[in-house]
Design a protein around this motif. Structure first.
Motif, PDB file in Angstrom:
ATOM      1  N   GLY A  54     -22.442  19.848  -3.354  1.00 29.62           N
ATOM      2  CA  GLY A  54     -22.095  18.647  -4.119  1.00 29.62           C
ATOM      3  C   GLY A  54     -20.623  18.303  -4.100  1.00 29.62           C
ATOM      4  O   GLY A  54     -20.125  17.614  -5.000  1.00 29.62           O
ATOM      5  N   CYS A  55     -19.885  18.742  -3.081  1.00 30.12           N
ATOM      6  CA  CYS A  55     -18.447  18.453  -3.029  1.00 30.12           C
ATOM      7  C   CYS A  55     -18.215  17.012  -2.579  1.00 30.12           C
ATOM      8  O   CYS A  55     -18.892  16.519  -1.680  1.00 30.12           O
ATOM      9  CB  CYS A  55     -17.762  19.428  -2.064  1.00 30.12           C
ATOM     10  N   PRO A  56     -17.248  16.312  -3.197  1.00 30.04           N
ATOM     11  CA  PRO A  56     -17.019  14.911  -2.819  1.00 30.04           C
ATOM     12  C   PRO A  56     -16.267  14.726  -1.500  1.00 30.04           C
ATOM     13  O   PRO A  56     -16.150  13.601  -1.020  1.00 30.04           O
ATOM     14  CB  PRO A  56     -16.167  14.385  -3.983  1.00 30.04           C
ATOM     15  N   GLU A  57     -15.753  15.817  -0.918  1.00 23.48           N
ATOM     16  CA  GLU A  57     -14.950  15.688   0.309  1.00 23.48           C
ATOM     17  C   GLU A  57     -15.871  15.641   1.541  1.00 23.48           C
ATOM     18  O   GLU A  57     -17.061  15.932   1.440  1.00 23.48           O
ATOM     19  CB  GLU A  57     -13.961  16.853   0.403  1.00 23.48           C
ATOM     20  N   ASP A  58     -15.288  15.304   2.701  1.00 23.42           N
ATOM     21  CA  ASP A  58     -16.141  15.111   3.884  1.00 23.42           C
ATOM     22  C   ASP A  58     -15.768  16.031   5.056  1.00 23.42           C
ATOM     23  O   ASP A  58     -15.869  15.622   6.215  1.00 23.42           O
ATOM     24  CB  ASP A  58     -16.110  13.641   4.329  1.00 23.42           C
ATOM     25  N   CYS A  59     -15.339  17.249   4.783  1.00 17.95           N
ATOM     26  CA  CYS A  59     -14.999  18.188   5.862  1.00 17.95           C
ATOM     27  C   CYS A  59     -16.228  18.321   6.774  1.00 17.95           C
ATOM     28  O   CYS A  59     -17.281  18.765   6.323  1.00 17.95           O
ATOM     29  CB  CYS A  59     -14.588  19.533   5.267  1.00 17.95           C
ATOM     30  N   HIS A  60     -16.071  17.917   8.051  1.00 22.31           N
ATOM     31  CA  HIS A  60     -17.241  17.692   8.900  1.00 22.31           C
ATOM     32  C   HIS A  60     -18.025  18.948   9.251  1.00 22.31           C
ATOM     33  O   HIS A  60     -19.106  18.878   9.804  1.00 22.31           O
ATOM     34  CB  HIS A  60     -16.798  16.997  10.197  1.00 22.31           C
ATOM     35  N   PHE A  61     -17.430  20.113   8.958  1.00 19.55           N
ATOM     36  CA  PHE A  61     -18.095  21.373   9.278  1.00 19.55           C
ATOM     37  C   PHE A  61     -18.903  21.904   8.109  1.00 19.55           C
ATOM     38  O   PHE A  61     -19.610  22.889   8.215  1.00 19.55           O
ATOM     39  CB  PHE A  61     -17.033  22.438   9.639  1.00 19.55           C
ATOM     40  N   CYS A  62     -18.787  21.253   6.948  1.00 19.03           N
ATOM     41  CA  CYS A  62     -19.173  21.905   5.697  1.00 19.03           C
ATOM     42  C   CYS A  62     -20.499  21.393   5.140  1.00 19.03           C
ATOM     43  O   CYS A  62     -20.644  20.208   4.837  1.00 19.03           O
ATOM     44  CB  CYS A  62     -18.057  21.719   4.669  1.00 19.03           C
ATOM     45  N   SER A  63     -21.437  22.312   4.952  1.00 14.95           N
ATOM     46  CA  SER A  63     -22.744  21.922   4.423  1.00 14.95           C
ATOM     47  C   SER A  63     -22.699  21.744   2.907  1.00 14.95           C
ATOM     48  O   SER A  63     -23.703  21.396   2.303  1.00 14.95           O
ATOM     49  CB  SER A  63     -23.789  22.972   4.800  1.00 14.95           C
ATOM     50  N   GLN A  64     -21.527  21.984   2.302  1.00 16.37           N
ATOM     51  CA  GLN A  64     -21.425  21.816   0.849  1.00 16.37           C
ATOM     52  C   GLN A  64     -20.915  20.440   0.452  1.00 16.37           C
ATOM     53  O   GLN A  64     -20.783  20.136  -0.732  1.00 16.37           O
ATOM     54  CB  GLN A  64     -20.489  22.880   0.273  1.00 16.37           C
ATOM     55  N   SER A  65     -20.615  19.622   1.438  1.00 19.50           N
ATOM     56  CA  SER A  65     -20.219  18.256   1.123  1.00 19.50           C
ATOM     57  C   SER A  65     -21.434  17.511   0.585  1.00 19.50           C
ATOM     58  O   SER A  65     -22.521  17.597   1.157  1.00 19.50           O
ATOM     59  CB  SER A  65     -19.693  17.566   2.387  1.00 19.50           C
ATOM     60  N   GLY A  66     -21.235  16.763  -0.490  1.00 23.31           N
ATOM     61  CA  GLY A  66     -22.333  15.964  -1.032  1.00 23.31           C
ATOM     62  C   GLY A  66     -22.555  14.702  -0.217  1.00 23.31           C
ATOM     63  O   GLY A  66     -23.477  13.935  -0.484  1.00 23.31           O
ATOM     64  N   ALA A 101     -15.276  27.880  -5.135  1.00 22.97           N
ATOM     65  CA  ALA A 101     -16.031  26.727  -5.628  1.00 22.97           C
ATOM     66  C   ALA A 101     -15.897  25.574  -4.640  1.00 22.97           C
ATOM     67  O   ALA A 101     -14.824  25.343  -4.077  1.00 22.97           O
ATOM     68  CB  ALA A 101     -15.512  26.310  -7.006  1.00 22.97           C
ATOM     69  N   ALA A 102     -16.990  24.877  -4.428  1.00 22.97           N
ATOM     70  CA  ALA A 102     -16.994  23.730  -3.504  1.00 22.97           C
ATOM     71  C   ALA A 102     -16.539  22.487  -4.258  1.00 22.97           C
ATOM     72  O   ALA A 102     -17.343  21.766  -4.845  1.00 22.97           O
ATOM     73  CB  ALA A 102     -18.398  23.522  -2.952  1.00 22.97           C
ATOM     74  N   VAL A 103     -15.239  22.287  -4.265  1.00 16.72           N
ATOM     75  CA  VAL A 103     -14.656  21.156  -4.988  1.00 16.72           C
ATOM     76  C   VAL A 103     -13.420  20.669  -4.240  1.00 16.72           C
ATOM     77  O   VAL A 103     -12.852  21.399  -3.435  1.00 16.72           O
ATOM     78  CB  VAL A 103     -14.198  21.574  -6.419  1.00 16.72           C
ATOM     79  N   ARG A 104     -13.004  19.437  -4.531  1.00 15.47           N
ATOM     80  CA  ARG A 104     -11.727  18.957  -3.982  1.00 15.47           C
ATOM     81  C   ARG A 104     -10.595  19.738  -4.631  1.00 15.47           C
ATOM     82  O   ARG A 104      -9.653  20.165  -3.996  1.00 15.47           O
ATOM     83  CB  ARG A 104     -11.604  17.454  -4.274  1.00 15.47           C
ATOM     84  N   THR A 169     -11.092  12.563   3.881  1.00 16.99           N
ATOM     85  CA  THR A 169     -10.924  12.286   2.451  1.00 16.99           C
ATOM     86  C   THR A 169      -9.663  12.904   1.839  1.00 16.99           C
ATOM     87  O   THR A 169      -9.356  12.653   0.679  1.00 16.99           O
ATOM     88  CB  THR A 169     -12.167  12.782   1.675  1.00 16.99           C
ATOM     89  N   HIS A 170      -9.000  13.760   2.590  1.00 13.53           N
ATOM     90  CA  HIS A 170      -7.680  14.229   2.172  1.00 13.53           C
ATOM     91  C   HIS A 170      -6.914  14.649   3.420  1.00 13.53           C
ATOM     92  O   HIS A 170      -7.489  14.689   4.509  1.00 13.53           O
ATOM     93  CB  HIS A 170      -7.768  15.376   1.151  1.00 13.53           C
ATOM     94  N   THR A 171      -5.634  14.927   3.265  1.00 13.25           N
ATOM     95  CA  THR A 171      -4.800  15.195   4.447  1.00 13.25           C
ATOM     96  C   THR A 171      -4.429  16.666   4.552  1.00 13.25           C
ATOM     97  O   THR A 171      -4.489  17.425   3.574  1.00 13.25           O
ATOM     98  CB  THR A 171      -3.489  14.385   4.380  1.00 13.25           C
ATOM     99  N   GLU A 174      -1.638  17.477   2.220  1.00  9.46           N
ATOM    100  CA  GLU A 174      -2.005  17.789   0.834  1.00  9.46           C
ATOM    101  C   GLU A 174      -2.364  19.275   0.718  1.00  9.46           C
ATOM    102  O   GLU A 174      -2.047  19.940  -0.263  1.00  9.46           O
ATOM    103  CB  GLU A 174      -3.207  16.941   0.392  1.00  9.46           C
ATOM    104  N   ARG A 175      -3.070  19.763   1.728  1.00  9.31           N
ATOM    105  CA  ARG A 175      -3.412  21.190   1.717  1.00  9.31           C
ATOM    106  C   ARG A 175      -2.143  22.054   1.787  1.00  9.31           C
ATOM    107  O   ARG A 175      -2.012  23.050   1.101  1.00  9.31           O
ATOM    108  CB  ARG A 175      -4.352  21.529   2.884  1.00  9.31           C
ATOM    109  N   TRP A 176      -1.215  21.639   2.653  1.00  8.07           N
ATOM    110  CA  TRP A 176       0.044  22.380   2.821  1.00  8.07           C
ATOM    111  C   TRP A 176       0.799  22.446   1.497  1.00  8.07           C
ATOM    112  O   TRP A 176       1.386  23.466   1.137  1.00  8.07           O
ATOM    113  CB  TRP A 176       0.882  21.710   3.917  1.00  8.07           C
TER     114      TRP A 176
HETATM  115  S1  SF4 Z   1     -16.401  22.496  -0.179  1.00  8.23           S
HETATM  116 FE1  SF4 Z   1     -14.312  22.579   0.719  1.00  8.23          FE
HETATM  117  S2  SF4 Z   1     -14.686  22.533   2.918  1.00  8.23           S
HETATM  118 FE2  SF4 Z   1     -16.600  21.816   1.938  1.00  8.23          FE
HETATM  119  S3  SF4 Z   1     -16.439  19.572   1.854  1.00  8.23           S
HETATM  120 FE3  SF4 Z   1     -15.596  20.406  -0.061  1.00  8.23          FE
HETATM  121  S4  SF4 Z   1     -13.369  20.585   0.280  1.00  8.23           S
HETATM  122 FE4  SF4 Z   1     -14.363  20.389   2.288  1.00  8.23          FE
END
Ligand code: SF4
Length: 319
Positions: A54-66, A101-104, A169-171, A174-176
């Motif tokens: 249910g994460c709002p971000e769109d990291c293309h590798f991640c199955s936890q993105s909502g 936790a799968a969150v922004r 969805t983020h840069t 921002e992570r740095w």
């Molecule tokens: S859980 Fe982490 S890696 Fe997955 S979409 Fe969200 S921010 Fe990205």
């Protein structure tokens, strides 16, 4: 490397481009560098997901993105289950327990859960607690320090030049910025990424150099395990020899870091490759399951370490 200084970007690229018949030599050198600067010990860690999916971000590798159709539902773990997971992790001999936790970034509810969870674990289990809950504000960094979190994971995931192809969805910057604040706070920095997301060898070398500039305490190396429903679901799995070249190259770029096998090693390397990596620069593993996929059984890994005569790092008596 005699002085603990790693290869620069051009040097890393050379290693990544080595022909197959030079690979054993590269792994051997990486192993020597690891033994020289880190010793034979292997750090063992368990991870648990406090909030999955249910994460709002769109990291293309991640199955936890909502945002994708991946079959991962949003689930919260309760505190007793968290403490139980910490106990099971400690029972394997692991010194590190990472709450993820799968969150922004964390909201009030997550910070409160984390605070309560860390307190409950500390009361019952002798283990170091790490956290990985996304991008942080300075106040949140300070709060984590106060809770007693000693290491914070936040992955840059890939080279700065490739990041926009993987996350929109983020840069990367921002992570740095989160990593900068974590480092200044005194918490140990854990930062790595995922190889095999379609980046070029040049970008893989760029990523290693950017990690070396950050100089993290720990670098988790993941290999893409393409998850159904994600934009990278059709990406081919990295060739085992390319993965091993990368392990050697990252070790040679980061002589003193804990270089951890994280997700994807089973499908990329299999059993034999797992051993090659441990004899080619890797000096930390995750036991048990990853966040959304099953890992190897802890017993198999611990047996392999015994066979390789690599002692599991013990919990420091001063902690
Ligand atoms: S859980 Fe982490 S890696 Fe997955 S979409 Fe969200 S921010 Fe990205």
């Amino acid at each position: 490397m005699e002085n603990g200084i790693g290869l620069d970007e051009a040097g890393v690229l050379e290693v990544l481009q080595l022909p197959d018949d030079r690979l054993p030599e590269a792994l051997q050198l990486a192993h020597e560098v690891r033994m020289r600067w880190c010793g034979p010990e292997v750090e063992v860690e368990g991870i648990v997901s406090l909030k999955t999916g249910g994460c709002p971000e769109d990291c293309h590798f991640c199955s936890q993105s909502g945002l994708f159709t991946s079959p991962v539902r949003a689930v919260w773990l309760d505190i007793p289950a968290l403490v139980e997971a910490a106990k099971q992790t400690a029972a394997t001999g692991a010194t590190e327990f990472c709450i993820v936790a799968a969150v922004r970034g964390p909201d009030e509810r997550l910070m409160a859960q984390l605070r309560e969870g860390v307190k409950a674990i500390r009361a019952e289990v002798d283990i170091q607690i790490a956290a990985s809950v996304g991008m942080l504000t300075q106040e949140q960094v300070d709060e984590l320090v106060e809770m007693g979190i000693h290491r914070y994971n936040h992955n840059l995931e890939t080279a700065r030049s490739y990041f926009p192809k993987v996350v929109t969805t983020h840069t990367w910057e921002e992570r740095w910025e989160t990593l900068r604040m974590v480092r200044e706070s005194g918490m140990e920095v854990c930062c790595g990424g995922i190889l095999g997301m379609g980046e070029s060898l040049e970008q893989r070398a760029e990523f290693a150099a950017q990690l070396a500039e950050l100089d993290p305490h720990e670098v988790p190396l993941n290999f893409l395990n393409p998850r159904p429903g994600t934009p990278l679901s059709e990406q081919p799995v990295l060739e085992p020899k390319d993965a091993l070249r990368a392990i050697a190259a990252f070790r040679l770029a980061l002589p003193r870091a804990l270089l951890r096998y994280a997700g994807g090693r089973e499908i990329t390397l299999g059993d034999l490759g797992t051993r090659d990596g441990l004899l080619g620069g890797i000096n930390a593993v995750i036991v048990g399951n990853y966040l959304t996929t099953l890992g190897r059984s802890p017993t198999e890994d611990l047996e392999l370490l015994r066979e390789l005569k690599m002692p599991v790092k013990a919990l420091s008596k001063t902690l």
